[in-house]
Design an enzyme around this catalytic site. Structure first.
Site, short mmCIF file in Angstrom:
data_model
loop_
_atom_site.label_atom_id
_atom_site.label_comp_id
_atom_site.label_asym_id
_atom_site.label_seq_id
_atom_site.Cartn_x
_atom_site.Cartn_y
_atom_site.Cartn_z
N VAL A 174 40.13 38.70 22.92
CA VAL A 174 40.75 40.02 22.83
C VAL A 174 39.61 40.94 22.37
O VAL A 174 39.03 40.72 21.31
CB VAL A 174 41.90 40.02 21.80
N ALA A 233 35.00 35.12 18.72
CA ALA A 233 35.97 35.89 19.48
C ALA A 233 37.33 35.73 18.85
O ALA A 233 37.66 34.69 18.27
CB ALA A 233 36.01 35.40 20.93
N TYR A 234 38.12 36.76 18.95
CA TYR A 234 39.49 36.74 18.47
C TYR A 234 40.41 36.43 19.64
O TYR A 234 40.33 37.08 20.68
CB TYR A 234 39.84 38.08 17.80
N VAL A 235 41.25 35.42 19.46
CA VAL A 235 42.20 35.06 20.50
C VAL A 235 43.60 35.56 20.17
O VAL A 235 44.44 35.65 21.05
CB VAL A 235 42.19 33.54 20.80
#
Length: 157
Positions: A82, A29-31
């Site tokens: 995100v 996951a992209y934070v």
């Protein structure tokens, strides 16, 4: 400072499976996402996790920093993604002195299969396996960051 130097391709056939390892299940996951940088968390086979920071606009070469993080922290970061959490199985496939990584996407991106090869120098010329399709190095739509935010690219190979 570590550099990531890689080329990326769509996969045109299943011939790679003959030489592949068993693969590792990944969740990522992209934070943080920006045009020229990202912060990503990735869980490897539900056994260990790593935080990766990538900086740079070039599709071929970027600065990359990686740090191990606890599974509890990684799982919590997944909930703060995100876009979508990317699910895929990564296979390693040796070919003429280089190791190719073939990502078979699952979940929202099911059906997408991408191969990439990491190089030590920009001038390296890995032999291209016959099972590769079109090169997508530099096609931002196929970056994991874009796939997490924008979703699946419709046209393939």
């Amino acid at each position: 400072m570590a550099k990531e130097i890689e080329r990326k391709f769509l996969v045109a056939s299943d011939e790679w499976r003959e030489r592949a390892d068993k693969g590792t299940q990944l969740q990522q996951a992209y934070v943080v996402t920006m045009d020229d940088r990202s912060v990503r968390v990735r869980i490897h086979g539900n056994k260990w996790a790593r935080l990766t920071i990538k900086i740079g606009k070039s599709a071929l070469v970027r600065n990359e920093y990686e740090y191990d993080v606890s599974m509890d922290d990684a799982k919590e970061m997944l909930t703060q993604a995100v876009g979508v959490v990317i699910e895929k199985r990564r296979f390693r496939v040796p070919h003429k002195g280089f190791t190719w990584e073939v990502d078979v996407y699952e979940g929202a991106l099911k059906g997408l299969i991408v191969a990439e090869v990491e190089m030590k120098r920009e001038t390296d010329l890995p032999a291209l396996p016959e099972w590769l399709g079109r090169e997508i190095t530099g096609d931002r739509r196929y970056s994991n960051q874009a796939l997490a935010i924008d979703g699946r690219v419709e046209e393939q190979a």
